[in-house]
Structure formats: C-alpha cells, structure tokens
Design a protein around this motif. Sequence first.
Motif, PDB file in Angstrom:
ATOM      1  N   ALA A   1      44.658  -2.678 -12.293  1.00 33.64           N
ATOM      2  CA  ALA A   1      45.779  -1.775 -12.058  1.00 33.64           C
ATOM      3  C   ALA A   1      45.781  -0.598 -13.025  1.00 33.64           C
ATOM      4  O   ALA A   1      46.629   0.280 -12.942  1.00 33.64           O
ATOM      5  CB  ALA A   1      47.096  -2.548 -12.180  1.00 33.64           C
ATOM      6  N   MET A   2      44.825  -0.603 -13.950  1.00 33.44           N
ATOM      7  CA  MET A   2      44.850   0.412 -15.007  1.00 33.44           C
ATOM      8  C   MET A   2      44.097   1.673 -14.619  1.00 33.44           C
ATOM      9  O   MET A   2      43.162   1.646 -13.825  1.00 33.44           O
ATOM     10  CB  MET A   2      44.196  -0.147 -16.269  1.00 33.44           C
ATOM     11  N   SER A   3      44.491   2.776 -15.252  1.00 28.70           N
ATOM     12  CA  SER A   3      43.744   4.017 -15.084  1.00 28.70           C
ATOM     13  C   SER A   3      42.501   3.938 -15.958  1.00 28.70           C
ATOM     14  O   SER A   3      42.384   3.066 -16.819  1.00 28.70           O
ATOM     15  CB  SER A   3      44.592   5.206 -15.503  1.00 28.70           C
ATOM     16  N   LYS A   4      41.581   4.867 -15.730  1.00 28.34           N
ATOM     17  CA  LYS A   4      40.361   4.919 -16.530  1.00 28.34           C
ATOM     18  C   LYS A   4      40.683   5.015 -18.025  1.00 28.34           C
ATOM     19  O   LYS A   4      40.084   4.345 -18.855  1.00 28.34           O
ATOM     20  CB  LYS A   4      39.532   6.145 -16.134  1.00 28.34           C
ATOM     21  N   ALA A   5      41.673   5.870 -18.349  1.00 30.28           N
ATOM     22  CA  ALA A   5      42.010   6.108 -19.752  1.00 30.28           C
ATOM     23  C   ALA A   5      42.590   4.846 -20.392  1.00 30.28           C
ATOM     24  O   ALA A   5      42.293   4.518 -21.534  1.00 30.28           O
ATOM     25  CB  ALA A   5      42.999   7.261 -19.850  1.00 30.28           C
ATOM     26  N   GLU A   6      43.423   4.121 -19.615  1.00 30.62           N
ATOM     27  CA  GLU A   6      44.021   2.900 -20.160  1.00 30.62           C
ATOM     28  C   GLU A   6      42.963   1.842 -20.436  1.00 30.62           C
ATOM     29  O   GLU A   6      43.010   1.141 -21.448  1.00 30.62           O
ATOM     30  CB  GLU A   6      45.074   2.355 -19.177  1.00 30.62           C
ATOM     31  N   ARG A   7      41.996   1.749 -19.529  1.00 29.61           N
ATOM     32  CA  ARG A   7      40.914   0.780 -19.744  1.00 29.61           C
ATOM     33  C   ARG A   7      40.070   1.183 -20.939  1.00 29.61           C
ATOM     34  O   ARG A   7      39.650   0.351 -21.738  1.00 29.61           O
ATOM     35  CB  ARG A   7      40.021   0.696 -18.499  1.00 29.61           C
ATOM     36  N   SER A   8      39.837   2.488 -21.018  1.00 30.25           N
ATOM     37  CA  SER A   8      39.035   2.985 -22.134  1.00 30.25           C
ATOM     38  C   SER A   8      39.714   2.674 -23.467  1.00 30.25           C
ATOM     39  O   SER A   8      39.060   2.389 -24.465  1.00 30.25           O
ATOM     40  CB  SER A   8      38.820   4.485 -21.956  1.00 30.25           C
TER      41      SER A   8
END
Lengths: 309, 305, 348
Positions: C88-95
């Motif tokens: 459910a996360m955005s790329k930035a959140e995962r990063s």
Amino acid sequence: MTSIERDRLTGSLDTIPIAAILEAPSPRTVMRRRAATHIGFLFGGTVVLGAILIAIFAPLLTPYDPYAQDLTQRLIPPVWAVKGSWAHLLGTDSLGRDYLTRLMYGARISLIIGFGAATIAGIIGTSLGLIGGYFGGRVDAVVMYFVNVKLSLPGILVALSLISVFGGAVWVVVTVLGFLFWDRFVVVTRSVTQQVRTADYVAAAEAVGASHWRIIVGEILPNVMNHIIVIASLEMAVAILVEAALSFLGLGIRPPTPSWGLMISEGRNFMFFQPYLVAIPGIAIFVLVIAINMLGDGIRDITAPEGRN
Amino acid sequence: MTRFLIHRALIAVLVAITVSVIGFSLLRLSGDLATELAGDTAKPEQIAQVAHLYGLDRPLYAQYFDWAGKALHGDLGRSLFSNEPVSLLIGQRIGVTVQVSFMALIFGLVISIPLGVLAATRPNSWVDRMALSFAVFGQAVPGFWLGLILIIVFGVMLRWLPISGSDHFSNFILPMVTLGMSVMPAFMRLTRTGMLDALDSDYIRMARAKGLSTSSILFKHALRNAILPVVSLTAVSLGFLLGGSVIVESVFALNGIGFLAYQSILRTDFPVVQSIVVFVSVAYIALTLISDLVNAYLDPRIRLG
Amino acid sequence: MTRTPYFSGNEKPILEVEGLTVDIDVPAGKLHAVSDVDLHVGRGETLCIVGESGCGKTMTALGVMGLTPRRATIGARRLVLEGQDLLAMSKAERSALRGDRMAMIFQDPMTSLNPVYTVGNQMEEIYRHHGKGGHREARERAEYLLEKVGITAAKGRLGQYPHQLSGGLRQRVMIAMTLMCEPALIIADEPTTALDVTIQAQILRLLADLQKEYRMALVLITHDLGVVARMADRVIVMYAGQVVETGTAEEVFTAPMHPYTQGLLDCIPIPGKTLRGAKLGSIPGIVPSLIGDLTGCQFGNRCSYAFAACAAAPVALRKHGKGRGCRCLLDTAPASASVHAKPVGAAP
C-alpha cells in the motif's frame, strides 16, 4: 584445500553436473539475423554503397563535365527554387558548372581520401599495436611513446603545413591524413593483443614452437580484425571531414578538382545570396559521414560476441 | 603515487623534446628554404646570402639547438613576414584562442553532461535516443560548415549576432557553439556509458538498499564515479580545441593563434608556424599531465594506491 | 545452538510474504524468475533460502526489498513488514524503510562499497539519511559498530577507502553498515560466497551473534547446504522460481520430502561416513527454461519418480502441518524419503 574440495565438503549446488548444453544457433546465423534487423547498419550500408556506385559511375550518370565552365549559366539556383531549372537539378556554381555533377565527382575524392587514409593509418596503427601488445615491455613502451608524441602534435596544423610544403595532390593528402590517424588503431589493437596474448591457444601455439610472426598473423590478427574494421570506418569518416576542412582552408585538394570542402570554400563568397552553394556540399559530407559511422557502429554491434542491445 | 607522477612527468618531457624536433623539422622537409625565401628570381649568391643570414647554412642539429636554446628563454625568433618577434605575435593572439576554447569547452560540458546523465537514467527511452542522435549529428557535421550555416542563419537571416570580429562577447557565441559541437559527442557518450556502468554497479544497488534518495544515488554515488574519465577527456579536449582553433578562427575571422598559423602557413613564415605547432603541443602535454594530477586527486584508488 | 521455535508465543512475524511473483521482460518473452513464493520470518529467527544459481532466490530478496531491476514486474498478495503493508506504500515510503527497518547485505563486498568515498562517509550517510542523528552521533555509532563487528582501530578505518581493506574487512564493514539503523530484518544474499574459507566461518559466526544480540529477523540466501545446516532455524528450498519444500532445518535435513531436496542432500559427502571413492549423488538433467507458462512440475524432467500426472498440470505447494510444505504429488508417501534421510552435523 582447493575450492572444488571445499565445495564438495559443503555440498555446493554449483558442482552438480549439468549434462546437456543449451542449444545455441551458430555465430554466423546470429550475425546474419542481427544484420537484417539493424537499422543503422542497413541505412549506413545502403548510403555508402550508393555513394560508391555514384562515384564510380559518375560519368554515366550525368551529361555534364565537372570542369566545363559556362559563364552564361552562372549561379542558377536548384530546381526547387523559383528561378530553378530542370537542366541543372542542384543549380550551377559561380563558374556555371553543374553542381550535381561536381557533387557526384566530389564523392570520388571523399571516398578515395577516406579509404586511402584509413588504409594507411590502419596498416601503421595495427602493426604498431600488434608489436607493442605482443612483445610488451620496452617494445611496448616505445610504441606508447610514439602514440604520445602523435597525440601531442596538433594534427590539423601539421597537416596544413605538410600539404603546403608538398602540394595538394590527392595522394599527398591521403598520405598526410594516413599518417595522422593511426593512434586509435594502436590503442585498440594493442589492448586486444594483450588479452589474446594470454589465451590458452596462443600459449599452445608457442608451446609447439610457432614463430612470433606466425602467432601474430595466424592467431592474433584474426581476433583483432573486427575491431580494426570498426576503427577504420570511424577514421575514414574523420579523414573525410578533415580533408573537407583542409580543402575549405585552401590547403587541401586544389581547384578545379571537385572536392566537397573546396566547393563550400568557393561557395562561401556567395553564401549570403546563394546559400545552397554552401548548404548542398555540406549536407553531402554530413550524410556520407553519418552513413559511414552508422555502418561502423552496425558492424560493431553485429560482430559483438555477446548480444549488446 | 609520487613515483607514478614522476614517471609521467619524465615521459612528458621526453615527448615535448621529440615534438619540438618534429615541429622544427616540419617546414625544413620542403628542401631548400633559402631558395624559397630569396624568391624565384634570386641568383645563387643571393640565396647563399639569405641562407647565411638565417643560419640555414649550418648543420641542422646546430640550428635546432640554437633555436631550442633561445626558445627556452622565450625567444622564438622573428616572423619572416613582419619581422616582429614571434613571441609577441603569439602573445597578442593567444587570449582570443584561449577564450574561444574555454567557452567552447564549458558550453560542451554544460550541455553534454546533463544530457548524458539523463540518457543513462532512461536507457532506450526517447530522451536516450535523442541524446544519441545528437551525438551522431555532432560527430558527422563538418565544423567549418556548421559555422557558415550559423552565420547565414543567425548573422544574416535573423541578424541576432555579429558574423565576424573579436572585440565583443557576442562575437564569441557562434564560434563557441561551432567548436563546442565538436567536443560534445565524446563528452556525452562518455558520461552516458560511465553513468550506465555506475548505475549497473553493486555499489549503486547497495546505495538503493540503504534507502538513499534518487538525487543522492544519481549524483553523489553514480556521477562521482562516472565523471572520472570525463575529467581526463576535458584536459585532452582543451588541447584539441587549441589545435583545432585554426578552422573556427578562419571561418569567423577571429584573430587568434590558429588564424595566425593559417596565415603564416600560406606565407611560408616558418618561424611562426613551428613555434605555434610546438607551443600547442607543449600546452597539450602540460594539460594531460594536469589531468593525471586531477584524476589522481579525485580517485582515491590512484591517490592512495 | 538453541533454535527459536516458529512463531514463538503470540509474536507476529517481522516479515510476511505471500504469493510473491517476479517477472522479467526478456526478448524471448516473460521470464518467471519468482512465482508464488510465500515466506515468513519471526523476530530472532533465521530463515535460509537455498537453491542453485538462477533458482530465483536473489530475485525473491530483491522483490522483498523493492530493488528489482527496471525490466522486472513484481506482484504479491501480501507483503508486510512489522505490520506495515508494503504494497500500500508509495515508492518514497518504501524507500524510507530500506536501510532503516530492512537492510540487505550483498554477495560481493569488493564491489558493493563505493570506491570513491571513505568507509565512514558511507556508514554515516545511511544513519543521517534516515534522520537518526547528526554528523557526530553518526560517526560515534559507525565507530561503535565497526568495533562490534570485530574491526580493530575502528576510528582509523573510518577514514579509509574500500580499496584499502581486505575482502573480509569489507564484508564486516557492510554488516556494520546495515546495522547502523538497527533494522528489524536483514537479508543477506550469499554473504560469504566471495570470501576465503576461513573468513567465511568468521563472518557467519558474526552474523549469528549479532542476530542473537539484536533479535533481528535474518533471511540468509545461500547455495551452500553446510551454511544452512549451521545457521538455519527454518529452510525454504527453491527450484526454478518456486518454493519446492519448506520446514524447520531439522525436518528438511532429516526427512526431506521433495525429490529435489533429497537429491541435494545426496550430493553432500559426509566426512567419515561417505566411503572414499564412493560415487556421490547427482541430479541429472538441466533446469527448465523459466520463460513462458508453467505446464507441469518444474522438476519433472529431472525427477526419477516422475509419472504421467507430473507433466499434466502445475503442482501446488501442499501443507503438512505448521510451516511444513512440499510441492510434489508423491508427498503423501514420504516412505521413499527415509531411504535418503541421513543425519547431518549441525556445524561442519
């Protein structure tokens, strides 16, 4: 403990014997397949081939003499211009010579210079590279020293001086340019030779007592050949550009020979009123050089051992 | 490291000496300079007189040592055409050439490095294709012709820029673009392949695994590695630009050393030609030495290795 | 070594992966590098993923980390780290989680450190980027961790460049670097493969000690069954992009269910047991192409037990109690397995 023993003790999976080898198409088939789909190679090849045919058959393709002046027909613009004429598709120059005819004969000069200079440079550079890479040590140091000296000299200035001394005959220009562009051949041939030198089959040839000469010509040269062809195409393109520049400066091919660089130089005086005189030969140089470069890049891609996309 | 540099410096000196010999012999290849200098109608006595006047009757090696000795003290002889000291002629014009070369270099770098980075971050995209086509174009277009076309378009048709002269900044814009175009393809390709290699490397995967930002990955980690060969090429290109200035200076009638060399070649003014050839060569040698130093400074593997 | 039981108490697993799929676009079509992989790792637990090269174990790790190559498409039914849904996360959140909550150690320490920056710089960077503290704290922590991983004169090492360190030291630096933010999960992809034998053992011991101390979840990827034997709590055996068997280390080593696992164990000579000159087991045949759709059991072409049904349809992974699973039609009759079962020393 050797790594194999270690792997066996620890049960490495990489040592599991793999019985079959993947079936792969032969290199020749791969190359043919790559060539048939390589747009740059096809385009470059077609244009270069076309230019060669035009250069050879120029007298049959045009009714005009490239040297015949006709002052009543001066500065006729190309056919698409308002005052253009179907008699001269690309118009005429300031001396009334048919521009298309001169352009076609000019292809001869460019191609002769390109092939000639690349051949001379290729022979010099490849020999030096093979010798340096094969023998190494002091021999190699001397070869690299030559390359350093060559790189340090301002090529265009030296070429201009030499041609001013020896005159602007085609063979002089070819020779001078040939002596200017051998460094890249050395660098590439040398590094490939160094790699091949340590290969098992070269060691095997040495072990059975083959002479240096036979090893270089029989074992190493074939490996270097693909690289040489690619560099030759590059240097051919550069030689064509430099010849045009030298002729443009009035210190290359001499008038009235139709060289594209010279045509630009002659058209320069009229360029504000008849820009086509400058534009057309420039485009011709540009297209031929781009085609040669694309052909060279194509050959490199096609002959590359691993599929490079 | 120090040994490496001393070694490079020694080779540089050796190369410089060789180049000076070549530069010196260049115009003497033609045979009898004295005959040429004395003119077509000169009698044998006059030729001998001229030969003696210029020291051309002495052995070649003696002439070389004489010339080289003086050259080391800044005395490059006098022009046969204007009788002015060659060092003065070069000194008056070198500024123009250096200015054009630097502007072209900076122009080339400013355009090609961002383009190379952009192309490498999106391989096979339209940006990448555009950048590569641009490089192909730059490599194939004859510089002098591009200069003329720019003059026709921007100088004559649009009237935005002056077409000749060298006294105002705007005079240098077209030469800058023309000359910059000649170095751009190499810079662009080198940056692109350097970035592609770097982005494909394990340390970039590691940087991504550390969760770093895209800009840090691109610029701090990838570009810093990819730029090393570009630095070497920059020095080499500057040498190349100095030597290649003859064409662009002739097209734009800029009064630099390239144009001086060109005129002197036409006038067989050999003291000037040989001095410029040797001067440019030595500048090139010095620049490559500097690039070695800069590279050693930038790359810890060389600096501390 | 005490084994932490699977799902000790009521603790939720650190990492939950269900139905992980990684497809890679290649000129010939879609390559199914990873298909339908499930895995769970609890706090303080070591999960070993074992398989031969190309079986998808590295891609599985990269898929979890979100580091798959550009041409890869990744899918999963469930991807949860410490209760947070990664899908459910955005790329930035995962990063932001990478390097902080989950970290990865790569195979080759020689090339995984950036050659133009000092060890200290690269260690501090991760700490500061994740907002754990400023320059001073980062430096102190880097120094502390270098000592922790057994590097002497840590302060001096911080100013050194990777090329000045040996392979073993570099791998220690990598391990220290992954610990900078005290992640909950560490994925180590063949962390000892590129190293000398003697160094291998040291690095493995170090990893085990650190894991125990920090109670991290450790996913250890290896092709080396010796490493599995000494490190694993639980094992996942992968073949051709699929999980073919899962279970505790003991279950898998003493009673392997899948013919492939059995074949693997046959390949190991046991000092003192295997007769000199005796033939070691081997698995005939080659790994099938992973391009295109599945038609039957992936191992069918190399399996000596294969029969008609094996080629008819893809075989599902069937559960055999908690955490135990096998992808084989014959798994209901594990009698054949006993033939292959043999004791394996915990630490060679």
